[in-house]
Design an enzyme around this catalytic site. Sequence first.
Site, PDB file in Angstrom:
ATOM      1  CB  CYS A 201      23.408  42.740  10.971  1.00  0.00           C
ATOM      2  SG  CYS A 201      24.270  41.182  10.996  1.00  0.00           S
ATOM      3  CB  CYS A 277      22.958  48.000  11.412  1.00  0.00           C
ATOM      4  SG  CYS A 277      22.299  47.273   9.905  1.00  0.00           S
ATOM      5  CB  CYS A 281      22.488  49.313   7.517  1.00  0.00           C
ATOM      6  SG  CYS A 281      22.236  47.839   8.499  1.00  0.00           S
TER       7      CYS A 281
END
Length: 324
Positions: A201, A277, A281
Site C-alpha cells: 500500500c 493502490c 502501487c
Amino acid sequence: MFVLGLMGSPRTQGNTDLLLAAFLDGAQAQGAAVLTVDVPSRHIEPCRGCRFCEKEGFCIQQKDEMGEMNYLLRRADLVVLATPIFFYGPSAQMKALIDRSQALWARRYIMKLKDPKVNFRQGFLLAVGATTGKELFTGTSLIAKYFYDAVGARYEGFLGFREMEAPGAIARHPTALADARKKGEELTGGLSGRRRALFLCRENACRSQMAEAFLQYHGGEHFDVQSAGDRPAGEVNPLAVEAMAEKGIDLAFRRPRGMDAIEGGGRPLDLVVQVGCEQSCPVTPAGRVENWELEDPAERPLEFMRTTRDEIEKRVKLLIESAE
Ligand SMILES: Cc1cc2nc3c(=O)[nH]c(=O)nc-3n(C[C@H](O)[C@H](O)[C@H](O)COP(=O)(O)O)c2cc1C
C-alpha cells in the site's frame, strides 16, 4: 525469509564468529536473507528489574539499541544465538540482550498478545567453550530455551563444541563448520518452500501491515509474507496497532518499510496484493496479482480501522483457502 544471527563474543574473528558465519552461509544457500548483529558492539543496557515492561509492554530504557533488537527479533523467521561459554553461561553482553527480552515475554504472557510469527519462528543455539566439562552447555541451553519462549520461537536445540580455546581453533575442528553450515541449511530449508507473498500500500502503515500480520498468523507455515509501501510512513499507525491488539495480535516493534527493503530480491513472488493502490502501487511482477479496493483508514476513527481490519482478515482467510 529472514535469519537473524546474534553474535555474542567480544572477540571478533574468534570461534563463535566463525561458527555463526558458517551457519548463516548454509541459510543463505537456501535463499534466506541473513543479518549478523555483533552484540558486544551494540549499546544494550542490562535489565533494571523495574517491572515497567510488565505493565506497559515495553522497556523504560529507550535510549539504547534494544528497540532495534526487538524490531529484528520480531522480523526474523529464524533466530540464532551464538555465544562463547563464559563461566558456564553466555557472555555478559548476550545475557543483557536476553534479559531485556522480558518486554517481549510480558507482551506474550501478561498482555496475552500473539506475535504473528509465533507459530513458525525457529530458534537455535551455537556455543563454544575451552574445556571438556560434561555440563558445559547445559546452563546456556536452558537459557536459550526460555529466551526463545519469550521471543516467540520454537527452540530447535544447539550445536556446542568443546576444547575451543585460541581464536580460530574451530576452523581446525574436523566437522564443526560443516555441521553448522548443514544446520543452517536444514533449518532454513524447512521454511524455504513457502509461497512468497507481498502486500503493498502507499505508506505501509495500516492496511498492508494488518494484512501481512494476518497472513503470517493464519497461514505463515505456507506463505513467506512481507509488506511494503512506496512512501513508507514513520511508524505503524497506532490505531492499527490498537485494532489488531483487540484481536490478540501484536504489531509492536514493526516498522513501515520501503520497496527497497523487500527481502529475497531476485526470487520471483508468487502473490502480490495491492491494497487500495491499484493506480499508484509500484509495478511488481508476480504469479498472481490482486487488487483490494479498501479505503485508507488513516485519519479515520478507530471504528473504521476495526471495519477495515475485519474485512482484511476475511480476505486473508479466503486467500489461504484458495491457495490450498
Ligand atoms: C571470561 C571467560 C570465561 C570463560 N569461561 C569458560 C568456562 O566456564 N568454560 C569453558 O570451557 N571455557 C570458558 N572460557 C573460554 C571460552 O569459552 C573459549 O575460549 C571460546 O573459544 C571463546 O570463544 P570466542 O573465540 O568466540 O571468543 C572462558 C573465557 C573467558 C574469556
